[in-house]
Design an enzyme around this catalytic site. Structure first.
Site, mmCIF file in Angstrom:
data_model
loop_
_atom_site.group_PDB
_atom_site.id
_atom_site.type_symbol
_atom_site.label_atom_id
_atom_site.label_comp_id
_atom_site.label_asym_id
_atom_site.label_seq_id
_atom_site.Cartn_x
_atom_site.Cartn_y
_atom_site.Cartn_z
ATOM 1 C CB SER A 1 23.415 -29.242 8.333
ATOM 2 O OG SER A 1 24.648 -29.621 7.766
ATOM 3 C CE LYS B 1 18.609 -30.136 7.353
ATOM 4 N NZ LYS B 1 17.480 -30.503 8.244
ATOM 5 C CE1 TYR C 1 20.958 -31.684 4.633
ATOM 6 C CE2 TYR C 1 23.278 -31.149 4.936
ATOM 7 C CZ TYR C 1 22.062 -31.564 5.457
ATOM 8 O OH TYR C 1 21.960 -31.846 6.793
#
Ligand code: UDP
Length: 348
Positions: free
Chosen positions: A125, A155, A151
């Site tokens: 991402s 990643k 998050y």
């Protein structure tokens, strides 16, 4: 003649938006596909009824092996798309995100290395990127890493796990940093549990299906005060996934490469609202709200490497993306209403 290089594939997160679209696209190209999904966030009914689905959590070391067993122990590529993906939720539950996304990638990479899978493609991402990039308007793969959210951190670590596995085991791998995946392809509509993404929420707000949209922040340092993002059509996302697998299959052992997957164009929240209003011909009711934790002002891809090395030339037609998202959503709502014996009252 050489056999086609992609005959069998495994897709984790097969019940998700990207996963279900990829599965359908691969099957249309006559690739044999086994899906994996825990169905915690994915939808079994997003997949055609005859798609083999392993119901399991990718953090479990045996899950990928169970899928491989269904295709005689070998696959040409594994697409690892299963993840928790909500920036806001990750701020509330950081440990859960790190576990699902990092331990999950570790287990998938280990299973691929063990089975000598020729290509592992990870859905990473743009959230791995730092918010402070000086005066760079678009970000290429050399941009500074510095996630603003758990998050994004999960990643970043997943990418590191992948690179380390490639270096240590010879597994060829690719990390695709998706920007804002949008639109729809192969008739698969965007839906998430719960839905938090801008375009589907703006469409549903306009249709009166959900409360007015909340615009998260109108005081960002951007031209109209709302966040700039790079919305990339699902058609280009699927093309990138497939091209990445071909790249890894052709690459030498241990190769690892990162690609930015966007359209190369920055679009504000207000511009998205304008596009939804144009395409649907209805106003989007919205409320100006505080900034969402974990968000940053702007994230726009430089897609030079994607074009040059994977041969993917993304389109950047926002109205078309909204139209395709809306049509797929209407088709899905109609299909579900038919299943319930109650035709949808939505008028396209
Ligand atoms: N956004 C918003 N209201 C919403 C959902 C999203 O204003 O209800 C904004 C969000 O702050 C971000 C952009 O829309 O700037 C895209 O958010 P989304 O959740 O779709 O994707 P993300 O950029 O978080 O991956």
């Amino acid at each position: 003649m050489a056999p086609p290089p992609l005959q069998t594939a495994i897709v984790t997160g097969a019940g998700g938006f990207v996963g279900s679209t990829l599965v359908r696209s691969l099957r249309e190209a006559h690739v044999r596909v086994v899906g994996i999904d825990s169905l915690e966030r994915g939808f079994a009914d997003s997949l055609d009824g005859d798609v083999p689905l392993v119901h399991g959590d990718v953090t479990h070391p045996d899950t990928v092996a169970r899928a491989l067993a269904q295709v005689g122990g070998r696959a040409d590529a594994v697409f690892h798309l299963a993840a928790l993906i909500q920036v806001g939720e990750s701020v509330q539950q950081p440990a859960r995100y790190l576990h699902a996304n990092v331990v999950g990638t570790e287990a998938v990479a280990a299973a691929c290395a063990q089975a000598r899978v020729p290509a592992l493609v990870l859905a990473s991402s743009a959230a791995v990127l730092a918010s402070d990039q000086g005066d760079r308007a678009t970000l290429d793969e050399t941009a500074r890493i510095g996630p603003e959210s758990p998050y994004g951190e999960s990643k970043r670590r997943a990418e590191q796990v992948l690179a380390a596995h490639s270096a240590q085991t010879g597994l060829a791998s690719v990390a695709l940093r998706f920007f804002n995946v949008s639109g729809a392809h192969c008739g698969c509509a965007e839906r998430h549990k719960p839905e938090t993404h801008l375009i589907p929420l703006a469409i549903r707000s306009a249709l009166g299906e959900v409360p007015p949209l909340r615009v998260f922040g109108t005081d960002w340092p951007t031209p109209d005060g709302t966040c700039l993002r790079d919305y990339v059509h699902m058609r280009d996302v699927v093309a990138s996934l497939r091209a990445a697998a071909f790249w890894a299959i052709a690459a030498s052992a241990g190769s690892h490469r990162v690609f930015h997957v966007g359209s190369g164009v920055g679009t504000s929240v207000r511009q998205v609202i304008g596009a939804v209003e144009r395409v649907l011909g209805r106003p989007v009711p919205y409320i100006e709200s505080p900034r969402r934790p974990g968000d940053i002002a702007a994230l726009v891809a430089d897609v030079g490497r994607l074009r040059a090395e994977l041969g993917v030339h993304p389109a950047c037609d926002l109205d078309q993306m909204v139209r395709d998202a809306w049509m797929a959503w209407l088709a899905q709502a109609g299909a579900h209403a038919t299943v319930r014996g109650n035709r949808s009252s939505i008028d396209p």
